[in-house]
Scaffold this motif. Structure first.
Motif, PDB file in Angstrom:
ATOM      1  N   ALA A  62      52.325  43.293  21.080  1.00  0.00           N
ATOM      2  CA  ALA A  62      51.486  43.210  19.886  1.00  0.00           C
ATOM      3  C   ALA A  62      51.299  44.563  19.204  1.00  0.00           C
ATOM      4  O   ALA A  62      50.767  44.636  18.096  1.00  0.00           O
ATOM      5  CB  ALA A  62      50.121  42.629  20.251  1.00  0.00           C
ATOM      6  N   ASN A  63      51.723  45.639  19.884  1.00  0.00           N
ATOM      7  CA  ASN A  63      51.516  46.993  19.353  1.00  0.00           C
ATOM      8  C   ASN A  63      52.748  47.849  19.620  1.00  0.00           C
ATOM      9  O   ASN A  63      52.673  48.910  20.237  1.00  0.00           O
ATOM     10  CB  ASN A  63      50.294  47.640  20.020  1.00  0.00           C
ATOM     11  N   THR A  64      53.895  47.401  19.146  1.00  0.00           N
ATOM     12  CA  THR A  64      55.154  48.055  19.490  1.00  0.00           C
ATOM     13  C   THR A  64      55.297  49.463  18.922  1.00  0.00           C
ATOM     14  O   THR A  64      56.170  50.214  19.370  1.00  0.00           O
ATOM     15  CB  THR A  64      56.346  47.205  18.999  1.00  0.00           C
ATOM     16  N   ASP A  65      54.464  49.813  17.969  1.00  0.00           N
ATOM     17  CA  ASP A  65      54.552  51.143  17.368  1.00  0.00           C
ATOM     18  C   ASP A  65      53.363  52.028  17.722  1.00  0.00           C
ATOM     19  O   ASP A  65      53.141  53.058  17.091  1.00  0.00           O
ATOM     20  CB  ASP A  65      54.658  51.035  15.848  1.00  0.00           C
ATOM     21  N   LYS A  66      52.605  51.649  18.764  1.00  0.00           N
ATOM     22  CA  LYS A  66      51.407  52.393  19.126  1.00  0.00           C
ATOM     23  C   LYS A  66      51.561  53.039  20.501  1.00  0.00           C
ATOM     24  O   LYS A  66      51.808  52.364  21.506  1.00  0.00           O
ATOM     25  CB  LYS A  66      50.176  51.476  19.135  1.00  0.00           C
ATOM     26  N   ALA A  67      51.420  54.338  20.542  1.00  0.00           N
ATOM     27  CA  ALA A  67      51.589  55.088  21.789  1.00  0.00           C
ATOM     28  C   ALA A  67      50.604  54.645  22.864  1.00  0.00           C
ATOM     29  O   ALA A  67      50.932  54.609  24.056  1.00  0.00           O
ATOM     30  CB  ALA A  67      51.421  56.581  21.515  1.00  0.00           C
ATOM     31  N   GLU A  68      49.390  54.285  22.438  1.00  0.00           N
ATOM     32  CA  GLU A  68      48.354  53.930  23.402  1.00  0.00           C
ATOM     33  C   GLU A  68      48.755  52.748  24.277  1.00  0.00           C
ATOM     34  O   GLU A  68      48.447  52.707  25.474  1.00  0.00           O
ATOM     35  CB  GLU A  68      47.045  53.619  22.671  1.00  0.00           C
ATOM     36  N   ALA A  69      49.433  51.777  23.672  1.00  0.00           N
ATOM     37  CA  ALA A  69      49.861  50.599  24.431  1.00  0.00           C
ATOM     38  C   ALA A  69      50.891  50.975  25.495  1.00  0.00           C
ATOM     39  O   ALA A  69      50.829  50.504  26.642  1.00  0.00           O
ATOM     40  CB  ALA A  69      50.440  49.550  23.485  1.00  0.00           C
ATOM     41  N   TYR A  70      51.828  51.837  25.130  1.00  0.00           N
ATOM     42  CA  TYR A  70      52.851  52.262  26.082  1.00  0.00           C
ATOM     43  C   TYR A  70      52.249  53.134  27.191  1.00  0.00           C
ATOM     44  O   TYR A  70      52.666  53.058  28.352  1.00  0.00           O
ATOM     45  CB  TYR A  70      53.953  53.038  25.364  1.00  0.00           C
ATOM     46  N   ILE A  71      51.274  53.951  26.838  1.00  0.00           N
ATOM     47  CA  ILE A  71      50.610  54.776  27.854  1.00  0.00           C
ATOM     48  C   ILE A  71      50.002  53.893  28.931  1.00  0.00           C
ATOM     49  O   ILE A  71      50.213  54.107  30.135  1.00  0.00           O
ATOM     50  CB  ILE A  71      49.526  55.671  27.220  1.00  0.00           C
ATOM     51  N   TRP A  72      49.276  52.863  28.496  1.00  0.00           N
ATOM     52  CA  TRP A  72      48.598  52.052  29.498  1.00  0.00           C
ATOM     53  C   TRP A  72      49.552  51.179  30.294  1.00  0.00           C
ATOM     54  O   TRP A  72      49.355  50.951  31.484  1.00  0.00           O
ATOM     55  CB  TRP A  72      47.457  51.238  28.864  1.00  0.00           C
ATOM     56  N   ARG A  73      50.631  50.720  29.665  1.00  0.00           N
ATOM     57  CA  ARG A  73      51.609  49.986  30.469  1.00  0.00           C
ATOM     58  C   ARG A  73      52.278  50.924  31.470  1.00  0.00           C
ATOM     59  O   ARG A  73      52.543  50.538  32.618  1.00  0.00           O
ATOM     60  CB  ARG A  73      52.650  49.304  29.595  1.00  0.00           C
ATOM     61  N   GLY A  74      52.505  52.153  31.054  1.00  0.00           N
ATOM     62  CA  GLY A  74      53.071  53.129  31.975  1.00  0.00           C
ATOM     63  C   GLY A  74      52.166  53.410  33.151  1.00  0.00           C
ATOM     64  O   GLY A  74      52.618  53.515  34.297  1.00  0.00           O
ATOM     65  N   ILE A  75      50.883  53.521  32.895  1.00  0.00           N
ATOM     66  CA  ILE A  75      49.903  53.751  33.954  1.00  0.00           C
ATOM     67  C   ILE A  75      49.882  52.589  34.939  1.00  0.00           C
ATOM     68  O   ILE A  75      49.908  52.764  36.154  1.00  0.00           O
ATOM     69  CB  ILE A  75      48.507  53.963  33.345  1.00  0.00           C
ATOM     70  N   ILE A  76      49.815  51.391  34.401  1.00  0.00           N
ATOM     71  CA  ILE A  76      49.748  50.201  35.250  1.00  0.00           C
ATOM     72  C   ILE A  76      51.020  50.044  36.067  1.00  0.00           C
ATOM     73  O   ILE A  76      50.980  49.702  37.264  1.00  0.00           O
ATOM     74  CB  ILE A  76      49.465  48.956  34.387  1.00  0.00           C
ATOM     75  N   THR A  77      52.163  50.312  35.449  1.00  0.00           N
ATOM     76  CA  THR A  77      53.429  50.204  36.167  1.00  0.00           C
ATOM     77  C   THR A  77      53.508  51.215  37.302  1.00  0.00           C
ATOM     78  O   THR A  77      53.966  50.895  38.404  1.00  0.00           O
ATOM     79  CB  THR A  77      54.612  50.400  35.207  1.00  0.00           C
TER      80      THR A  77
END
Length: 212
Positions: A62-77
């Motif tokens: 839902a937020n493919t252009d937002k760094a914040e979304a990738y940061i949190w997926r990276g953290i969770i992964t």
């Protein structure tokens, strides 16, 4: 494989416009991450992080252009990899690395530079070549960049202190740990702060023994 410590981000200020949407979307991820990491029994964390990763995938979609979304997926992964352990977790660390690098490409200052902190931790936790991509030199560079962007933050200071402890630079580690210990509280994330402060206390005790 070394245990990969989950990473908690520094506080952020809600900003107007489109960014408010992604900050709203990542808030449940932050809250659940803290619950799993600090309140759930260790033997239940792997599945809980796997479930949370599915939610993070939806946030990124839902937020493919937002760094914040990738940061949190990276953290969770990365947290999922730590709970999983062993060589089977290496593919997860690669995915986490890719998300954090993508976040830096999009906006390296997002969440006060937290992608640098998270990526730096990966580089010193993951084994080096030929097993993994780990590199203490790269870790130091990334963690220093994180501190440039958020010099008083609890996370960059704690993780740099942990890194320096592994490097046996105990006096420097204690200096950064003191900054982390007295970092500004995050009122919207009390569980995250409480859990991190417990980790700070544990590392402080370790360092005090080393400095005797």
């Amino acid at each position: 494989m070394k245990t990969i410590t989950g990473i908690i981000l520094a506080a952020f200020v809600t900003i107007p416009g489109v960014y408010a949407d992604v900050l709203t979307d990542i808030k449940p991820l932050q809250q659940r991450w803290a619950e799993v990491n600090y309140q759930l029994d260790e033997d239940k964390r792997e599945q809980a992080f796997a479930d949370l990763l599915t939610q993070a995938d939806a946030v990124v979609a839902a937020n493919t252009d937002k760094a914040e979304a990738y940061i949190w997926r990276g953290i969770i992964t990365s947290s999922y990899a730590g709970a999983k352990g062993g060589l089977g977790a290496l593919s997860l660390t690669e995915k986490s690395k890719a998300d954090l690098e993508r976040a830096i490409e999009l906006d390296d200052t997002a969440l006060q530079g937290s992608a640098y902190t998270s990526l730096g931790v990966l580089y010193y936790k993951v084994p080096g070549w030929p097993v993994g991509f780990g590199s203490d030199k790269k870790a130091r560079q990334l963690l220093n960049k994180a501190l440039e962007l958020n010099p008083q933050g609890i996370d960059p200071n704690y993780f740099y202190a942990e890194f320096l402890t592994e490097e046996r630079d105990y006096k420097a580690a204690m200096r950064y740990l003191e900054i982390a210990k007295h970092a500004p509280a995050r009122p919207e994330r009390p569980l995250a702060d409480s859990g991190r402060q417990q980790e700070i206390t544990a590392l402080e005790r370790k360092l005090m023994k080393k400095l005797k």
